[in-house]
Design an enzyme around this catalytic site. Sequence first.
Site, mmCIF file in Angstrom:
data_model
loop_
_atom_site.group_PDB
_atom_site.id
_atom_site.type_symbol
_atom_site.label_atom_id
_atom_site.label_comp_id
_atom_site.label_asym_id
_atom_site.label_seq_id
_atom_site.Cartn_x
_atom_site.Cartn_y
_atom_site.Cartn_z
ATOM 1 N N ASP A 141 0.845 -1.194 0.000
ATOM 2 C CA ASP A 141 0.000 0.000 0.000
ATOM 3 C C ASP A 141 0.880 1.243 0.000
ATOM 4 O OD1 ASP A 141 -1.929 1.940 0.402
ATOM 5 O OD2 ASP A 141 -3.057 0.753 1.851
ATOM 6 N N ARG A 159 -0.309 4.384 -0.472
ATOM 7 C CA ARG A 159 -1.141 5.585 -0.345
ATOM 8 C C ARG A 159 -0.664 6.511 0.778
ATOM 9 N NH1 ARG A 159 -6.904 2.710 -0.095
ATOM 10 N NH2 ARG A 159 -5.652 1.380 1.259
#
Length: 187
Positions: free
Chosen positions: A121, A123
């Site tokens: 991930d 983000r």
Amino acid sequence: MNIKISDIANLPSRFGNFKVKAFKEGCKEHLVVFKEPLEEIPIVRVHSECLTGDALGSLKCDCRDQLEFSLNTIEKEGGMVIYLRQEGRNIGLLNKINAYALQDKGLNTVEANHQLGFSADERTYEMVTTILHHFNIKKIKLLTNNPTKINSIEDIDIVERLPIIIDANVYNEAYLKVKKDQMGHLI
Ligand SMILES: [Zn+2]
């Protein structure tokens, strides 16, 4: 970072009548969808763009279900959906499709990202703080199943976590299991 902010416009939609405001951060343009008036401690959903799910109705993930749940929730109870343009957990569309191709060969979503040289991930959520501060919001009820998101949003008091309840389908069952078992999602 120089951020440009649009005016507020009406957005009638199949989920309800919303207000929208855009935030342009470099080449990325994010959208805030909200109901007026905003409460002092509004419900907030932070949604990261997923073109294949959100626009095309892909069954490989649960993004569109989560987006629809969130829009239905803020229509009923007020609040805000912050739509962040960080496609494919921020690896971009092209890399995401390459990850999907690896998944077609049997890798799971985490393994595929690793094979392409990314973490599971990528983000980030600084923009969430910028946007909430712009709206003069200091406390929120966060609509999420992702505990990482709770820890990633800085300078905002998350007084409550509200779950998103959706059903698995035959295509995303394995994906949701990886999210739960390997990425710590509370689903
Ligand atoms: Zn998705």
